[in-house]
Design an enzyme around this catalytic site. Sequence first.
Site, mmCIF file in Angstrom:
data_model
loop_
_atom_site.group_PDB
_atom_site.id
_atom_site.type_symbol
_atom_site.label_atom_id
_atom_site.label_comp_id
_atom_site.label_asym_id
_atom_site.label_seq_id
_atom_site.Cartn_x
_atom_site.Cartn_y
_atom_site.Cartn_z
ATOM 1 N N TRP A 261 0.819 -1.211 0.000
ATOM 2 C CA TRP A 261 0.000 0.000 0.000
ATOM 3 C C TRP A 261 0.849 1.256 0.000
ATOM 4 C CZ3 TRP A 261 -4.351 -1.168 -1.836
ATOM 5 C CH2 TRP A 261 -4.956 -2.404 -1.530
ATOM 6 N N ASP B 225 -0.969 6.979 6.390
ATOM 7 C CA ASP B 225 -2.072 6.101 6.009
ATOM 8 C C ASP B 225 -2.251 5.136 7.177
ATOM 9 O OD1 ASP B 225 -3.808 4.194 5.088
ATOM 10 O OD2 ASP B 225 -2.590 3.588 3.365
ATOM 11 N N LYS C 276 -11.799 -1.333 8.694
ATOM 12 C CA LYS C 276 -11.012 -2.221 9.546
ATOM 13 C C LYS C 276 -11.520 -2.149 10.993
ATOM 14 C CE LYS C 276 -8.079 -2.564 6.016
ATOM 15 N NZ LYS C 276 -7.817 -3.747 5.217
#
Length: 360
Positions: free
Chosen positions: A102, A172, A196
């Site tokens: 990511w 992030d 999440k």
Amino acid sequence: MKRLHNFNAGPAVLPVPVLERIREEMLCLPEAGMSVLEISHRSKTFESILTEAEHRLRRLLGVPDTHHILFLQGGASLQFSMLPLNFLPKSGVADYILTGSWSEKAADEARKVGTVKIAATTREENYGRIPQPHELQLDPQAAYVHFTSNNTIFGTQWQTEPETGNVPLVCDASSDFLSRPLDVSRYALIYAGAQKNAGPAGVTIVIIRDDWLSRIADGLPTMLDYRTHVTHRSLYNTPPVFAIYVVGLVLEYLEAQGGLAAVAAANAEKAGKLYAAIDSGGFYRGTAERNSRSLMNVCFRLPSPGLEAVFLKEASANGFEGLPGHRSVGGVRASLYNALPMASVAALVDFMRDFARCHG
């Protein structure tokens, strides 16, 4: 119907009390006369939902008045582009620390806007650890430093933020957001997909420091300009009403658990129990170095790919959902997000012990 043990990496497990509350209010939201799926985002009902969600998030994280809270769309992946469009000048450079897939994607998107410098990477080690402070080669003139706090695919997590001096820090935080206390004042911008720990897929939470807004150049597309969403309190266009409603319920649940310090302690206990099972006996092998291990995503391997396939098949038959590792790396991954009960971890540990006894 019996609920499975949900180890999915995201969208992930939600607290049962939150799901029960959603079920209770789905047909008719109290005092609204209709479902939350039907209310106007301009109504007083939604105004209350949005305001309460923001207030709860400020309390939980200790978000100072210097920072704005936004509820946006497009996932963290849109933030990969939106961040540099707003804050990476054509003549400037941004530092990116690569610790997984990511962060790689975030850097790739930033390169389409301006110059990216890789301040550190552990790619040659298959992202099995977080870079040490002495490995960071940071540019004191960088527009910002970007890092990914938790790496779902490789099972690593930063234990503390990188030190960046006067250079703005951007994170992030998608896969460990709200899993532990965080000093928001140290960040210029934090972004996190909600799916999440914070709620369902469909809303992205952005926390941005007010003084950073003055750096944004005019001429950006309206929806890609952070100032648009700050000015309109996330209501420039129709927001993801239902997702924000669920986020508010999750935040209320987290407050009732005793806040993020209590949540962090519970997460450490769950991860500790699972890592202890992995480290005992030599049958299972953790993929992340011990000082970089994630409390959210526990990644491990078995002696052979064939045994891993048998393990995953038998685990699924016994009610364990979401254990296959990411398709890019294979293996086994157990995601231990906030709402996953200790009972699920204990059941998995028992299953792992029995499987090792039968196949070891």
